[in-house]
Design an enzyme around this catalytic site. Structure first.
Site, PDB file in Angstrom:
ATOM      1  N   SER A 117       0.658  -0.951  -0.202  1.00 44.64           N
ATOM      2  CA  SER A 117      -0.111   0.011   0.087  1.00 44.64           C
ATOM      3  C   SER A 117       0.958   1.219   0.031  1.00 44.64           C
ATOM      4  O   SER A 117       1.689   1.394  -1.018  1.00 44.64           O
ATOM      5  CB  SER A 117      -0.958  -0.131   1.092  1.00 44.64           C
ATOM      6  OG  SER A 117      -2.217   0.695   0.987  1.00 44.64           O
ATOM      7  N   HIS A 166      -7.581  -5.752   0.044  1.00 41.27           N
ATOM      8  CA  HIS A 166      -6.487  -4.840   0.171  1.00 41.27           C
ATOM      9  C   HIS A 166      -5.645  -5.493   1.409  1.00 41.27           C
ATOM     10  O   HIS A 166      -5.966  -5.265   2.489  1.00 41.27           O
ATOM     11  CB  HIS A 166      -6.762  -3.422   0.510  1.00 41.27           C
ATOM     12  CG  HIS A 166      -5.706  -2.463   0.502  1.00 41.27           C
ATOM     13  ND1 HIS A 166      -4.796  -2.293  -0.659  1.00 41.27           N
ATOM     14  CD2 HIS A 166      -5.260  -1.840   1.560  1.00 41.27           C
ATOM     15  CE1 HIS A 166      -4.017  -1.376  -0.157  1.00 41.27           C
ATOM     16  NE2 HIS A 166      -4.399  -1.137   1.295  1.00 41.27           N
TER      17      HIS A 166
HETATM   18  C1  GCU Z   1      -5.412   4.691   1.609  1.00 39.76           C
HETATM   19  C2  GCU Z   1      -4.829   5.401   0.640  1.00 39.76           C
HETATM   20  C3  GCU Z   1      -4.135   4.668  -0.391  1.00 39.76           C
HETATM   21  C4  GCU Z   1      -3.049   3.965   0.674  1.00 39.76           C
HETATM   22  C5  GCU Z   1      -3.785   2.951   1.559  1.00 39.76           C
HETATM   23  C6  GCU Z   1      -2.828   2.292   2.388  1.00 39.76           C
HETATM   24  O1  GCU Z   1      -6.464   3.832   1.240  1.00 39.76           O
HETATM   25  O2  GCU Z   1      -5.934   6.029  -0.123  1.00 39.76           O
HETATM   26  O3  GCU Z   1      -3.244   5.325  -1.198  1.00 39.76           O
HETATM   27  O4  GCU Z   1      -2.300   3.045  -0.533  1.00 39.76           O
HETATM   28  O5  GCU Z   1      -4.601   4.038   2.420  1.00 39.76           O
HETATM   29  O6  GCU Z   1      -1.570   2.674   2.541  1.00 39.76           O
HETATM   30  O7  GCU Z   1      -3.426   1.420   2.951  1.00 39.76           O
END
Ligand code: GCU
Length: 432
Positions: free
Chosen positions: A267, A408
């Site tokens: 992420s 995710h």
């Molecule tokens: C949020 C953000 C993303 C990121 C994510 C994370 O969703 O919008 O850009 O990758 O957090 O780090 O879990």
């Protein structure tokens, strides 16, 4: 098997984000992705085309790197001159005797009470020396990656959590092992890899004012009164810089093989891993797990999280100039396929998750795909496919990709692919 196209179709909708300050809508409908033209990674500003790997390394790579620094992540300083390392602990019988656990303080100004990061390293005891390494940031402190009671609890600022694992912005004993499902440390050790990690908040607390308590202030002569220029480093660049400082340590630990370091991240930390791998060629392999917007996903698709959205929610992540591209992606002089191309000729793995539409799996696949012309200059095979593969079907060679079923996250499935990828490219005996 369900493909991402059908998953996207099933979820096709437009969501308006309210109360978050952004006026734009979030698009999850493939048919509403606007037409776009990607910058050609092989075209130089004078109109000439890069025809071979030498010209890429001499002209294309420095030019592209500079565009990303100036317009996206911001420019970072190098290694501080006075940096020092101190071993805080070393246990030769960690994890029931199978590993050596070291905890190293990396002091950026050479002073113990100055800015620093605390690196946790596990080294498999019975693997041939020097050992290849997986290096990545963690979200909740070193003690969160494993239940091992010998891990020092991270002292840096952390966002409070109502489960008691972070109280008064400090991690508690309750946070031990809290992220262990995301860290296949025991499996890595069994397969002959060392694992090194540090808390990203050691470098900069992850909120808009966090820089005042992080390296971006500490290493600047004006401290928390610093006024950043539009091309100065943002938080992602600072976290990536921290990964390079951890690499500085790895280079001097003789049990570790600095020529075989995999930098990885999930992420926002996947965005940092990509920038670290793009800007620091000492990293041998780069892995991006669900990194999305500002990571592996193409900005021009405007699918899921957009440039405007990310700059609004996380104004500290990118450099000031990146905000010029809010709702104006076509004006960006680069797109994220070129970030992946900057890693060439080193192997790179991009991974998505089927339910993680916010990160735009198809945009991540396409960025990997459009990095291929640069790998081709080195006569290296890329993905080997033209269409997105079905879920749970890894593809590729020097550029690899998979889309995993589920959310995710970083899971054992992801780790299994990363171990195989590293084993293949490092020429390790494949056991599975
Ligand atoms: C949020 C953000 C993303 C990121 C994510 C994370 O969703 O919008 O850009 O990758 O957090 O780090 O879990």
């Amino acid at each position: 098997m369900k493909t991402i196209a059908s998953a996207i179709h099933a979820c096709a909708l437009i969501v308006t984000l309210s109360g978050l300050g952004a006026t734009s809508e979030v698009n999850y409908d493939e048919s509403k992705v606007p037409g776009y033209v990607l910058p050609d990674p092989l075209l130089l500003p004078n109109g000439s085309r890069i025809e071979n790997s030498r010209a890429w390394l001499k002209h294309g790579r420095p030019h592209t790197l500079d565009l990303f620094a100036e317009h996206v992540y911001g420019r970072s300083p190098g290694r501080p001159a006075g940096m020092r390392f101190k071993t805080l602990s070393e246990d030769k019988n960690a994890l029931g005797g199978k590993a050596i656990r070291k905890q190293i303080l990396i002091m950026f100004t050479g002073q113990e009470d100055g800015p620093s990061l605390e690196l946790l390293v596990y080294i498999p005891k019975n693997a041939p020396r020097p050992v290849p390494v997986f290096l990545g940031l963690n979200f909740y402190g070193n003690q969160s990656v494993h239940t091992d009671p010998g891990i020092r609890i991270t002292r840096s600022w952390m966002r409070d959590s109502n489960d008691g694992s972070v109280v008064n912005n400090r991690a508690t004993e309750k946070s031990r092992g809290l992220q262990a499902t995301r860290w296949a440390i025991d499996k890595a050790l069994e397969r002959g890899f060392a694992v090194a990690t540090f808390y990203y908040g050691d470098i900069e607390p992850d909120h808009a004012d966090g820089w005042k308590k992080g390296v971006r202030a500490a290493l600047s002569k004006n401290g928390s009164a610093t006024v950043f220029k539009p091309g100065d480093w943002g938080a992602i660049a600072a976290w990536a810089w921290g990964l390079s400082r951890a690499m500085d340590y790895i280079e001097r630990d003789r049990a570790l093989d600095a020529k075989r370091v995999v930098v990885f991240g999930h992420s926002r930390q996947g965005k940092a891993a990509l920038w670290a791998g793009a800007s620091d060629r000492r990293f041998a392999i780069v892995i991006s797990n669900d990194s999305g917007c500002g990571g592996a996903a193409l900005s021009r698709r405007r699918f899921g999280e957009t440039v405007e959205r990310i700059n609004t929610s996380f104004p500290h992540w990118f450099c000031g100039n990146f905000k010029k591209y809010n709702g104006n992606e076509d004006a960006l002089p680069v797109d994220q396929h070129q970030l992946i191309a900057l890693i060439a000729p080193r192997p790179v793995y991009v991974a998505s998750a089927q339910e993680d539409l916010w990160a735009d799996p198809k945009g991540e696949f396409l960025a990997a795909k459009h990095a291929e012309p640069v790998y081709a200059l080195f006569k290296l095979p890329g993905l080997g496919v033209t269409e997105m593969p079905p879920v749970n079907t890894p593809v590729g060679n020097c550029i690899a990709y998979h889309i995993r079923s589920g959310k995710h996250d970083i899971t054992d499935y992801d780790w299994e692919q990363y171990f195989r990828f590293a084993e293949k490219h490092f020429g390790m005996t494949q056991r599975r």
